[in-house]
Design a protein around this motif. Structure first.
Motif, PDB file in Angstrom:
ATOM      1  N   ALA A 184      50.761  48.931  25.393  1.00  0.00           N
ATOM      2  CA  ALA A 184      49.454  49.227  25.985  1.00  0.00           C
ATOM      3  C   ALA A 184      48.542  48.002  25.950  1.00  0.00           C
ATOM      4  O   ALA A 184      47.837  47.708  26.922  1.00  0.00           O
ATOM      5  CB  ALA A 184      48.803  50.397  25.247  1.00  0.00           C
ATOM      6  N   ALA A 185      48.561  47.271  24.827  1.00  0.00           N
ATOM      7  CA  ALA A 185      47.715  46.083  24.702  1.00  0.00           C
ATOM      8  C   ALA A 185      48.142  44.996  25.686  1.00  0.00           C
ATOM      9  O   ALA A 185      47.302  44.360  26.336  1.00  0.00           O
ATOM     10  CB  ALA A 185      47.769  45.554  23.268  1.00  0.00           C
ATOM     11  N   VAL A 186      49.464  44.802  25.799  1.00  0.00           N
ATOM     12  CA  VAL A 186      49.969  43.800  26.747  1.00  0.00           C
ATOM     13  C   VAL A 186      49.642  44.209  28.174  1.00  0.00           C
ATOM     14  O   VAL A 186      49.240  43.375  29.001  1.00  0.00           O
ATOM     15  CB  VAL A 186      51.489  43.616  26.562  1.00  0.00           C
ATOM     16  N   ALA A 187      49.807  45.501  28.497  1.00  0.00           N
ATOM     17  CA  ALA A 187      49.495  45.982  29.845  1.00  0.00           C
ATOM     18  C   ALA A 187      48.030  45.756  30.188  1.00  0.00           C
ATOM     19  O   ALA A 187      47.696  45.315  31.297  1.00  0.00           O
ATOM     20  CB  ALA A 187      49.854  47.462  29.965  1.00  0.00           C
ATOM     21  N   ALA A 188      47.136  46.033  29.221  1.00  0.00           N
ATOM     22  CA  ALA A 188      45.703  45.821  29.458  1.00  0.00           C
ATOM     23  C   ALA A 188      45.405  44.341  29.701  1.00  0.00           C
ATOM     24  O   ALA A 188      44.641  43.982  30.608  1.00  0.00           O
ATOM     25  CB  ALA A 188      44.900  46.339  28.271  1.00  0.00           C
ATOM     26  N   GLY A 189      46.023  43.478  28.896  1.00  0.00           N
ATOM     27  CA  GLY A 189      45.813  42.038  29.079  1.00  0.00           C
ATOM     28  C   GLY A 189      46.337  41.536  30.411  1.00  0.00           C
ATOM     29  O   GLY A 189      45.680  40.730  31.082  1.00  0.00           O
ATOM     30  N   LEU A 190      47.521  42.023  30.802  1.00  0.00           N
ATOM     31  CA  LEU A 190      48.088  41.591  32.075  1.00  0.00           C
ATOM     32  C   LEU A 190      47.274  42.104  33.260  1.00  0.00           C
ATOM     33  O   LEU A 190      47.117  41.403  34.262  1.00  0.00           O
ATOM     34  CB  LEU A 190      49.534  42.081  32.187  1.00  0.00           C
ATOM     35  N   MET A 191      46.754  43.329  33.156  1.00  0.00           N
ATOM     36  CA  MET A 191      45.927  43.859  34.246  1.00  0.00           C
ATOM     37  C   MET A 191      44.639  43.066  34.381  1.00  0.00           C
ATOM     38  O   MET A 191      44.166  42.818  35.498  1.00  0.00           O
ATOM     39  CB  MET A 191      45.641  45.334  34.007  1.00  0.00           C
ATOM     40  N   LEU A 192      44.077  42.639  33.258  1.00  0.00           N
ATOM     41  CA  LEU A 192      42.880  41.792  33.315  1.00  0.00           C
ATOM     42  C   LEU A 192      43.209  40.455  33.961  1.00  0.00           C
ATOM     43  O   LEU A 192      42.463  39.958  34.822  1.00  0.00           O
ATOM     44  CB  LEU A 192      42.333  41.576  31.907  1.00  0.00           C
ATOM     45  N   LEU A 193      44.348  39.873  33.569  1.00  0.00           N
ATOM     46  CA  LEU A 193      44.784  38.621  34.186  1.00  0.00           C
ATOM     47  C   LEU A 193      45.020  38.819  35.681  1.00  0.00           C
ATOM     48  O   LEU A 193      44.633  37.982  36.507  1.00  0.00           O
ATOM     49  CB  LEU A 193      46.068  38.144  33.510  1.00  0.00           C
ATOM     50  N   GLY A 194      45.651  39.950  36.037  1.00  0.00           N
ATOM     51  CA  GLY A 194      45.911  40.233  37.442  1.00  0.00           C
ATOM     52  C   GLY A 194      44.637  40.373  38.257  1.00  0.00           C
ATOM     53  O   GLY A 194      44.584  39.950  39.414  1.00  0.00           O
ATOM     54  N   SER A 195      43.595  40.945  37.653  1.00  0.00           N
ATOM     55  CA  SER A 195      42.332  41.093  38.378  1.00  0.00           C
ATOM     56  C   SER A 195      41.703  39.733  38.673  1.00  0.00           C
ATOM     57  O   SER A 195      41.127  39.523  39.744  1.00  0.00           O
ATOM     58  CB  SER A 195      41.365  41.961  37.571  1.00  0.00           C
ATOM     59  N   VAL A 196      41.816  38.807  37.719  1.00  0.00           N
ATOM     60  CA  VAL A 196      41.293  37.453  37.938  1.00  0.00           C
ATOM     61  C   VAL A 196      42.080  36.759  39.048  1.00  0.00           C
ATOM     62  O   VAL A 196      41.506  36.129  39.950  1.00  0.00           O
ATOM     63  CB  VAL A 196      41.356  36.629  36.634  1.00  0.00           C
ATOM     64  N   ILE A 197      43.409  36.899  39.000  1.00  0.00           N
ATOM     65  CA  ILE A 197      44.250  36.282  40.023  1.00  0.00           C
ATOM     66  C   ILE A 197      43.944  36.869  41.393  1.00  0.00           C
ATOM     67  O   ILE A 197      43.812  36.144  42.383  1.00  0.00           O
ATOM     68  CB  ILE A 197      45.741  36.463  39.673  1.00  0.00           C
TER      69      ILE A 197
END
Length: 311
Positions: A231-244
């Motif tokens: 869950a923590a990794v998914a949240a971090g990746l989704m945040l990164l994806g939003s920036v991208i």
């Protein structure tokens, strides 16, 4: 003087040149980077929200088109006027450029195009559209014309956002194939692989007999995967994806300009505007790019569910 959409005295060649000049100004590297300066801010927060809202947006659009095909015009118009996605600052800039440079309907000085109502207001107040508005015979009919034109403009800007999502999904797919040797059409499906890699490294580092034997041991017996870590990794990746995603549109714009996609889409938009001003509206302007982006979302969700059931 800024020229409007095609009239009886304007040739198709002139209109194409006008669109080509617009694409050159705004969708080559220099132009699109200038547009995307506006993404430095709240757009980074809007991007993940729009990703979550996109399935609802597509569903409402499809239902509206079906209702129009069934001649349920009131229901269709109601659905197609719904603004599901959050307006980004980049989209507002694109819409302002279309109004000013292609439709000769610039918004009032200092007026922010915060919603579709502001677009319709700019259209109704422009000299270019006054005759068409008067010919409708009533304020309500003129407003409906402006609303449909505004809806076409926002649909165009929404297509750009969808292509930015599509570009991010392609980047995720390539990164997953290179780093994880797995199919990852989205951040959610990538999260399990990244979390597994992190968990393995932690387990090997903490193995009591040393990292070498730890690598051998966990090569035979997989390390446990914590749902909290996933869950923590998914949240971090989704945040990164939003920036991208907020900036992926810059690269997508250049590719689409090179392939002629922006040109064709803008010409279709102008055709829709011309049909509305001539009181002979045909098919509404519709962008299939939203469907393309949703294919990756569905694939991402399906792969994630499959891995959960397998696990």
């Amino acid at each position: 003087m800024t020229r409007g959409p095609t009239t009886d005295g304007e040739t198709d060649l002139a209109r194409r040149r006008q669109v080509d000049a617009f694409v050159q100004r705004h969708f080559t590297w220099r132009g699109t980077l200038r547009l995307h300066r506006a993404a430095l801010g709240a757009d980074i927060l809007r991007a993940p929200v729009n990703v979550l809202l996109s399935p609802a947006h597509v569903t409402v659009r499809l239902t509206g088109w079906i209702c129009r095909g069934l001649r349920l015009r009131r229901t269709a118009d109601f659905l197609l006027r719904r603004q599901i996605l959050l307006r980004t600052a980049v989209s507002a800039r694109v819409e302002a450029a279309i109004l000013t440079e292609l439709l000769a309907a610039p918004p009032a000085e200092g007026e922010a195009l915060g919603d579709r109502t502001a677009l319709a207001r700019a259209i109704l107040s422009a000299p270019r559209f006054r005759e068409a508005a008067r010919s409708r015979g009533s304020i309500a009919a003129a407003q409906a014309m402006a609303d449909r034109i505004a809806a076409a403009i926002t649909e165009y800007s929404g297509a750009r956002s969808a292509m930015a999502e599509f570009t991010t999904a392609l980047m995720t797919l390539v990164a997953g194939a290179i780093v994880l040797q797995a199919v990852t059409p989205g951040m959610i499906s990538m999260a399990a692989g990244v979390a597994e890699s992190v968990s393995l490294k932690r387990a090997v580092a903490d193995f009591p007999l040393g990292q070498t034997l730890g690598g051998v041991w966990y090569g035979i017996f997989p390390a446990g995967l914590s749902p909290r870590l996933v869950a923590a990794v998914a949240a971090g990746l989704m945040l990164l994806g939003s920036v991208i995603t907020a900036f992926a549109g810059a690269f997508a714009d250049v590719v689409q300009a090179w392939l002629g996609m922006h040109r064709r889409r803008l010409l279709r938009l102008l055709d829709t505007v011309e049909a509305e001003t001539a009181a002979s509206p045909g098919k509404p302007f519709a962008a299939s790019e939203h469907l393309l982006a949703r294919v990756f979302d569905l694939s991402d969700a399906a792969l994630s569910l499959l891995r959960i059931f397998r696990g």
